[in-house]
Design an enzyme around this catalytic site. Structure first.
Site, PDB file in Angstrom:
ATOM      1  N   ARG A 146     134.139  84.141  23.666  1.00 35.43           N
ATOM      2  CA  ARG A 146     133.700  85.530  23.883  1.00 35.43           C
ATOM      3  C   ARG A 146     134.778  86.530  23.435  1.00 35.43           C
ATOM      4  O   ARG A 146     134.646  87.186  22.413  1.00 35.43           O
ATOM      5  CB  ARG A 146     133.327  85.724  25.368  1.00 35.43           C
ATOM      6  CG  ARG A 146     132.565  86.992  25.659  1.00 35.43           C
ATOM      7  CD  ARG A 146     133.408  88.254  25.738  1.00 35.43           C
ATOM      8  NE  ARG A 146     134.500  88.208  26.700  1.00 35.43           N
ATOM      9  CZ  ARG A 146     135.437  89.146  26.776  1.00 35.43           C
ATOM     10  NH1 ARG A 146     135.432  90.194  25.958  1.00 35.43           N
ATOM     11  NH2 ARG A 146     136.426  89.041  27.646  1.00 35.43           N
ATOM     12  N   ASP A 147     135.863  86.620  24.183  1.00 34.82           N
ATOM     13  CA  ASP A 147     136.888  87.622  23.862  1.00 34.82           C
ATOM     14  C   ASP A 147     137.483  87.330  22.490  1.00 34.82           C
ATOM     15  O   ASP A 147     137.782  88.234  21.704  1.00 34.82           O
ATOM     16  CB  ASP A 147     138.000  87.599  24.928  1.00 34.82           C
ATOM     17  CG  ASP A 147     138.766  88.910  25.036  1.00 34.82           C
ATOM     18  OD1 ASP A 147     138.665  89.723  24.107  1.00 34.82           O
ATOM     19  OD2 ASP A 147     139.467  89.111  26.037  1.00 34.82           O
ATOM     20  N   HIS A 207     144.711  88.286  32.923  1.00 35.75           N
ATOM     21  CA  HIS A 207     144.054  88.250  31.591  1.00 35.75           C
ATOM     22  C   HIS A 207     144.962  89.043  30.656  1.00 35.75           C
ATOM     23  O   HIS A 207     144.926  90.272  30.631  1.00 35.75           O
ATOM     24  CB  HIS A 207     142.669  88.888  31.740  1.00 35.75           C
ATOM     25  CG  HIS A 207     141.889  89.028  30.468  1.00 35.75           C
ATOM     26  ND1 HIS A 207     140.731  88.325  30.213  1.00 35.75           N
ATOM     27  CD2 HIS A 207     142.052  89.839  29.393  1.00 35.75           C
ATOM     28  CE1 HIS A 207     140.234  88.682  29.047  1.00 35.75           C
ATOM     29  NE2 HIS A 207     141.019  89.605  28.519  1.00 35.75           N
ATOM     30  N   HIS A 209     146.542  89.936  27.025  1.00 34.89           N
ATOM     31  CA  HIS A 209     146.583  89.923  25.559  1.00 34.89           C
ATOM     32  C   HIS A 209     148.056  89.893  25.154  1.00 34.89           C
ATOM     33  O   HIS A 209     148.932  90.348  25.901  1.00 34.89           O
ATOM     34  CB  HIS A 209     145.823  91.132  24.999  1.00 34.89           C
ATOM     35  CG  HIS A 209     144.338  90.959  25.139  1.00 34.89           C
ATOM     36  ND1 HIS A 209     143.540  90.556  24.104  1.00 34.89           N
ATOM     37  CD2 HIS A 209     143.514  91.086  26.209  1.00 34.89           C
ATOM     38  CE1 HIS A 209     142.286  90.457  24.522  1.00 34.89           C
ATOM     39  NE2 HIS A 209     142.240  90.777  25.801  1.00 34.89           N
ATOM     40  N   CYS A 225     139.948  93.291  21.455  1.00 35.51           N
ATOM     41  CA  CYS A 225     138.776  94.049  21.902  1.00 35.51           C
ATOM     42  C   CYS A 225     138.435  95.079  20.841  1.00 35.51           C
ATOM     43  O   CYS A 225     139.315  95.815  20.390  1.00 35.51           O
ATOM     44  CB  CYS A 225     139.064  94.725  23.245  1.00 35.51           C
ATOM     45  SG  CYS A 225     137.758  95.837  23.769  1.00 35.51           S
ATOM     46  N   ASN A 227     144.111  87.198  23.227  1.00 34.14           N
ATOM     47  CA  ASN A 227     144.676  86.754  24.503  1.00 34.14           C
ATOM     48  C   ASN A 227     145.779  85.751  24.212  1.00 34.14           C
ATOM     49  O   ASN A 227     145.802  85.131  23.154  1.00 34.14           O
ATOM     50  CB  ASN A 227     143.615  86.019  25.333  1.00 34.14           C
ATOM     51  CG  ASN A 227     142.467  86.903  25.715  1.00 34.14           C
ATOM     52  OD1 ASN A 227     141.577  87.129  24.918  1.00 34.14           O
ATOM     53  ND2 ASN A 227     142.506  87.421  26.916  1.00 34.14           N
TER      54      ASN A 227
END
Ligand code: HMG
Ligand code: MG
Length: 309
Positions: free
Chosen positions: A18-19, A214, A216, A247, A256
Site C-alpha cells: 500500500r504505502d 510508522h 519514513h 506519500c 518507509n
C-alpha cells in the site's frame, strides 16, 4: 553499567503493497501486488497493509483494490489491512463476500491542518466526523480499527509540529472509538527525541499495546527513531519491504524504513519477529526487479552481495 531492556517480540506490519506502491507512477499489475503479498506472508509477516479504498482519481495506483483483495490467498494467522478514509471506501472494502473483507481498516488523519486538507481534502475536525461512522460500522462488523496520525513531528506545509497536536488527534481518535494509533513521521524529518515526544503524546490516550511507529526514512533517521521507540517499550512498527514508497501528498518524502533493515536490527538485538530475513530479501528483490531498481535497504544490499560470493 546497566543495559536498557527491550521488548522480546516485535510485530512488523509490512505496508509495502500500500504505502510502498501507492506512489509508483506506472501502474503495477494486480498480479504483481498479489504475488508481493504472497511472498511477504511466506516470509513470516503476520500483518500486511494490502491496499487502500480511496478515490482512484487521487491515487490511481490503488484503483485495483478489490481485485487485489480478491486475488490474495489468505494464510491463517495473517491479518490483512486496508485504508478507508470515508464510508464510501469502507463500503467498497466490504462489498465483496465476507471472506474477502479486510481484518483491519485504517482511518488516516493528520496532526497538521494543511496536510489533512491536501491528503484527504478536509480539516482535522471534519476528518473525525467522516471517520466516526466508519469506525462504528467496522467495529459493528468485528473489523479492527487502526488510526494513522500523519505528520506527527513535521509537515511539508506547516514545518515543525508540536506534540500537543499529536495528543489532540490521538484524543479525538480515541473519542470516536479508534482502537490503535500509528504515530507517523510522514516526511522522515524526525529525530529520536522528537519522535519519542510524539509517541509519548499518543501514549497519553492509548496503551503501549495499542500504538505503533510508522517512520519514513527520508533523512536516514528511521532506524534510530525505531530504536528510540523500542526503548519506550513500543513493539509494533510499520515498515516497507525494499524501503518502497512515499506519500503522493508529501512531495519529496521517500519510503518507509525498509522491513529488511528493521528485521536485521531486531534479530541482531535478539528480538523475535517471526520473519525469515532471507525470504524477505527475496520478496524485496522480486518487487524491486519488477520496478527496475535495487532494493532501498542497506541490509538487503549487503546480504545480496554476500550471496554472490
Ligand atoms: P473528496 O473529493 O473530498 O470526496 O475526497 P467526496 O466525498 O467529495 O467525493 C468526490 C469524488 O471522489 C466522488 O467521485 C466520489 O465518488 C469519489 P465523482 O462523483 O467526482 O466521480 N470518492 C471515492 N471514490 C473511491 N473511494 C472512496 C471515495 N471517496 C470519494 N473512498 C478522499 C476525499 C479522502 C476520498 C480523497 O481525498 C482521497 O482519496 N484522498 C487520497 C488520500 C490518500 O490515499 N493518501 C495516501 C495515503 S495516506 C498516507 O500515505 C499516510 C500514511 O502512510 C501515514 C503517514 O506516513 O503519514 C497512512
Ligand atoms: Mg506512510
Amino acid at each position: 553499567m546497566s543495559f536498557q531492556s527491550f521488548p522480546s517480540h516485535v510485530k512488523l506490519v509490512d505496508v509495502g503493497p500500500r504505502d510502498g506502491l501507492q506512489n509508483e507512477k506506472s501502474p503495477v499489475p494486480a498480479a504483481v501486488k498479489i504475488e508481493l503479498v504472497q511472498r511477504l506472508q511466506d516470509a513470516g509477516l503476520r500483518e500486511i497493509e494490502v491496499t487502500s479504498f480511496v478515490s482512484p482519481k487521487w491515487v490511481p495506483q490503488m484503483a485495483d483494490n478489490a481485485q487485489v483483495m480478491a486475488g490474495i490467498a489468505r494464510k491463517p494467522g495473517v491479518r490483512y489491512s486496508v485504508l478507508t478514509p470515508n464510508l464510501q471506501g469502507f463500503e467498497a472494502a466490504i462489498s465483496a463476500p465476507r471472506p474477502l473483507w479486510p481484518d483491519e481498516i485504517v482511518v488516516f488523519g493528520a496532526a497538521s491542518e494543511a496536510f489533512s486538507q491536501r491528503n484527504i481534502n478536509c480539516s482535522i475536525a471534519e476528518s473525525m466526523e467522516r471517520f466516526r461512522p466508519v469506525v462504528a460500522a467496522a467495529r459493528d462488523k468485528g473489523i479492527y480499527v487502526r488510526g494513522a496520525i500523519s505528520c506527527t513531528v513535521g509537515c511539508p506545509y506547516e514545518g515543525d509540529i508540536a506534540p500537543e497536536r499529536v495528543e489532540l488527534v490521538a484524543r479525538l481518535m480515541k473519542d470516536i472509538g479508534v482502537q490503535h494509533v500509528g504515530v507517523a513521521d510522514t516526511i522522515g524529518v524526525g529525530t529520536p527525541l522528537k519522535v519519542q515526544r510524539a509517541m509519548e503524546a499518543a501514549l497519553r490516550h492509548y496503551d503501549l499495546n495499542d500504538v505503533s511507529g510508522h517512520f519514513h526514512d527520508t533523512y536516514g533517521q528511521a532506524l534510530a527513531n525505531t530504536l528510540a521507540c523500542l526503548e519506550m517499550g513500543v513493539w509494533q512498527f510499520d515498515t516497507s519491504v525494499a524501503g518502497l514508497g512515499g506519500c503522493p501528498y508529501a512531495k519529496g518524502a521517500t519510503g518507509n524504513v525498509a522491513t529488511e533493515d528493521v528485521v536485521y536490527l531486531l534479530h541482531g538485538m535478539g528480538i523475535d519477529t517471526g520473519i525469515d530475513l532471507d525470504k524477505l530479501i527475496d520478496a524485496g528483490q522480486f518487487i524491486s526487479d519488477f520496478l527496475g531498481r535495487k532494493p532501498n535497504s542497506r541490509a538487503a544490499t549487503a546480504l545480496l552481495n554476500q550471496r554472490k560470493n
